[in-house]
Design a protein around this motif. Structure first.
Motif: not given
Ligand code: DAH
Length: 344
Positions: A110-122
């Motif tokens: 879940l942490t990996q997924t959150i980081n990945e999605i946040v990075e895409i929006f960044n």
């Protein structure tokens, strides 16, 4: 008197001889050389003797005391060495035994997924909201009222929302959408943020639902923002997250805080639209809710809807992780079984 000294000497030497360990030798030392020993007694009483005896007995007593002390030290060294060797032998470390294993930890899926999605929006210019603008313990005011959710909305029921005893109206947030309000109250447009975090719902736990799960909220407010901007950002997100451009579908929907609202589906990643168990035969997977920020919400935070417009979206992290990694039970994220977690 000389005989007495001789007897003491013999007794002491025999006791030293018989000592088995360093404790025994300590006892011998106390018995024969301490202030209360027989030998010391004789030395103390020398003053009562004639000068001649004083000299003879005195020097003999000293000589015997020296001898005993030397023998004691000698024996003590011997016994100490012996005990030390025995101890070293007993505590010997077998370096051929296997060591104790320390498993490596890793980031939870879940942490990996959150980081990945946040990075895409960044990458599309969205920044992360500050924690204080995304609290898990919320008031009804931010979670519902300011989001244009009516007082009698079913989501407010005790069956759906966890109420606390802290104070009336203090709840565990049921959605991350409250972060939109906090953000718009502390920042003037242009606003472009994402807010990931935990949300809580009071409902029966199953393979698809848990009382605790994660959402990522997004908000963009600026001049001249249209539904086309929302579509572009969502399609780009889906392309990057799922690894290739996929057909998407914007279905008409309703959320009190967006107008118009849409639910966004992506073509099923398992069957590519043919219809399978994962998409319940429809060929589509619903992945998030979105829409244009309702003018009422903008007015609530004193942003003029005649000048500004924006879009918002909210997605479930567990759902997105389950779809990408073919996880079929949401509870697997929370059981913390390393056999599951280490696969990702
Ligand atoms: N908060 C909604 C939910 O929990 C998801 C959502 C829908 C968020 C539409 C949004 C939005 O920001 O525009 O079901």
């Amino acid at each position: 008197m000389q005989q007495t000294l001789e007897n003491i000497r013999e007794k002491a030497l025999a006791a030293i001889q018989n000592a088995q360990n360093t404790d025994n030798i300590e006892d011998v030392k106390i018995e024969f050389l301490s202030r209360k020993s027989e030998l010391n007694n004789i030395k103390k009483n020398l003053k009562d003797l004639s000068n001649e005896d004083k000299r003879i007995i005195g020097s003999l007593a000293n000589k015997i005391a020296h001898e005993i002390e030397e023998k004691i030290n000698e024996k003590y060294q011997q016994l100490y060495q012996k005990e030390l060797n025995e101890k070293l032998e007993k505590e010997r470390i077998d370096i051929t035994l296997p060591g104790s294993y320390t498993p490596y930890g890793k980031e939870h899926l879940l942490t990996q997924t959150i980081n990945e999605i946040v990075e895409i929006f960044n990458g599309m210019g969205f920044s992360l909201v500050h924690n204080e603008n995304s609290p898990e313990v919320e008031t009804e005011y931010f979670n519902f009222d300011m989001l244009n959710i009516p007082k009698d909305h079913p989501a407010r029921d005790m069956q759906d929302t966890f109420y606390t005893k802290v104070a009336p109206n203090v709840i565990l947030r049921s959605q991350t959408s409250g972060a939109q309000i906090h953000e718009m109250l502390t920042q003037k447009p242009p606003i472009r943020v994402v807010a990931p975090g935990r949300v809580y719902r009071c409902e029966a736990v199953s393979a698809r639902k848990n009382n605790l799960f994660h959402q990522i909220e997004g908000l963009l407010v600026d001049k001249d923002i249209t539904f086309a901007d929302l579509k572009g950002v969502m399609n780009e997100f889906i392309r990057i997250y799922f690894g290739s451009a996929r057909p998407t579908r914007f279905r008409n929907s309703f959320f009190p805080f967006t107008e118009p609202s849409a639910e966004i589906d992506v073509q099923c990643i398992m069957c590519h639209g043919k219809g399978c168990r994962v998409c319940s035969g429809t060929g589509w997977l619903e992945i998030l809710g979105a829409g244009m920020v309702d003018p009422n919400v903008l007015r609530n935070v004193e942003i003029d809807p005649e000048i500004y417009s924006g879009f918002a979206f909210g997605m479930g992290v567990e759902r997105l992780a389950m779809l990408k990694w073919a996880v079929d039970d949401i509870r697997l994220f929370f059981n913390n079984d390393v056999r599951f977690l280490k696969q990702f």
